[in-house]
Design a protein around this motif. Sequence first.
Motif, PDB file in Angstrom:
ATOM      1  N   VAL A 157      18.949  26.720   7.917  1.00 40.60           N
ATOM      2  CA  VAL A 157      19.051  25.359   8.445  1.00 40.60           C
ATOM      3  C   VAL A 157      17.746  24.598   8.224  1.00 40.60           C
ATOM      4  CG1 VAL A 157      19.332  24.010  10.559  1.00 40.60           C
ATOM      5  CG2 VAL A 157      20.850  25.941  10.099  1.00 40.60           C
ATOM      6  N   GLY A 158      16.635  25.286   8.418  1.00 38.19           N
ATOM      7  CA  GLY A 158      15.340  24.647   8.222  1.00 38.19           C
ATOM      8  C   GLY A 158      15.174  24.106   6.816  1.00 38.19           C
ATOM      9  N   ALA A 159      15.664  24.833   5.827  1.00 41.10           N
ATOM     10  CA  ALA A 159      15.567  24.364   4.446  1.00 41.10           C
ATOM     11  C   ALA A 159      16.367  23.078   4.258  1.00 41.10           C
ATOM     12  CB  ALA A 159      16.069  25.446   3.493  1.00 41.10           C
ATOM     13  N   LEU A 160      17.542  23.004   4.864  1.00 34.95           N
ATOM     14  CA  LEU A 160      18.356  21.792   4.744  1.00 34.95           C
ATOM     15  C   LEU A 160      17.707  20.608   5.463  1.00 34.95           C
ATOM     16  CD1 LEU A 160      21.927  23.258   5.220  1.00 34.95           C
ATOM     17  CD2 LEU A 160      21.026  22.188   3.176  1.00 34.95           C
ATOM     18  N   VAL A 161      17.195  20.860   6.651  1.00 37.85           N
ATOM     19  CA  VAL A 161      16.549  19.790   7.415  1.00 37.85           C
ATOM     20  C   VAL A 161      15.310  19.297   6.664  1.00 37.85           C
ATOM     21  CG1 VAL A 161      15.332  19.239   9.563  1.00 37.85           C
ATOM     22  CG2 VAL A 161      17.451  20.569   9.642  1.00 37.85           C
ATOM     23  N   TYR A 162      14.501  20.226   6.184  1.00 35.84           N
ATOM     24  CA  TYR A 162      13.293  19.847   5.450  1.00 35.84           C
ATOM     25  C   TYR A 162      13.656  19.030   4.200  1.00 35.84           C
ATOM     26  CZ  TYR A 162       8.787  20.049   3.167  1.00 35.84           C
ATOM     27  OH  TYR A 162       7.601  19.702   2.558  1.00 35.84           O
ATOM     28  N   ALA A 163      14.628  19.530   3.438  1.00 33.41           N
ATOM     29  CA  ALA A 163      15.021  18.814   2.221  1.00 33.41           C
ATOM     30  C   ALA A 163      15.485  17.401   2.547  1.00 33.41           C
ATOM     31  CB  ALA A 163      16.112  19.580   1.488  1.00 33.41           C
ATOM     32  N   ARG A 164      16.248  17.234   3.619  1.00 29.91           N
ATOM     33  CA  ARG A 164      16.798  15.916   3.965  1.00 29.91           C
ATOM     34  C   ARG A 164      15.738  14.962   4.502  1.00 29.91           C
ATOM     35  NH1 ARG A 164      17.928  11.359   4.771  1.00 29.91           N
ATOM     36  NH2 ARG A 164      19.893  10.532   5.525  1.00 29.91           N
ATOM     37  N   LEU A 165      14.868  15.459   5.371  1.00 31.51           N
ATOM     38  CA  LEU A 165      13.935  14.559   6.050  1.00 31.51           C
ATOM     39  C   LEU A 165      12.585  14.423   5.367  1.00 31.51           C
ATOM     40  CD1 LEU A 165      14.637  15.492   9.780  1.00 31.51           C
ATOM     41  CD2 LEU A 165      15.560  13.585   8.447  1.00 31.51           C
ATOM     42  N   MET A 166      12.203  15.405   4.562  1.00 33.00           N
ATOM     43  CA  MET A 166      10.846  15.395   4.026  1.00 33.00           C
ATOM     44  C   MET A 166      10.774  15.239   2.506  1.00 33.00           C
ATOM     45  SD  MET A 166       9.379  15.698   6.902  1.00 33.00           S
ATOM     46  CE  MET A 166       7.675  16.131   6.676  1.00 33.00           C
TER      47      MET A 166
END
Length: 195
Positions: A157-166
Amino acid sequence: MTDEGIREDPRVTRSRAAVLEAAVRELAEEGYGGFTIDGVATRSGVARSTIYRLWPERADLVVAALRAVHPQPTARDDSREDVRALLGHLDSAFNDSLVAECLPAIIEGSERDPAFRAVHHAANDARRARLVRAVRRGVDDGDWPDTDAELAALALVGALVYARLMTSRRLAGAELDRLIGVVLGGPATGPASAG
């Protein structure tokens, strides 16, 4: 039907759906700070008193609306397919749904309103728990031996959140399958990646 198996009045069902749709649109357009029950009432055509009766707290309405606009997929029998479906759902929520339009408001609400933060975190804890169960099932079946299901779920999940927001990068399709392979091991593609 309600959770208790009692048939709900169709007018209540229609009102509930109208309020939830209006709440997401209000959140996306006005942000969390500008989100009001009056605005939701105006958009939905449902009386404020009805909205407050169904959702006494603003935070509960926001979370219910976000869930309604993008419900989680049904569980799959295969653990890899289940993990893939859950991550694909999150990717879609972040990029292709009304939830994506609400991301700034969700972040704002989580940072500024302790009541929303508590309800929002509880809802996401339940979603994370479902992903952890899917990973744990794969661990128990021998698909991903020696994998810490909790940490693996956070990494995915962290990879998806990072990719989307950062970043400007989107982890979807075959790249999502490769992410699962990197974090959990096994093949980098799966049956869910076709199409």
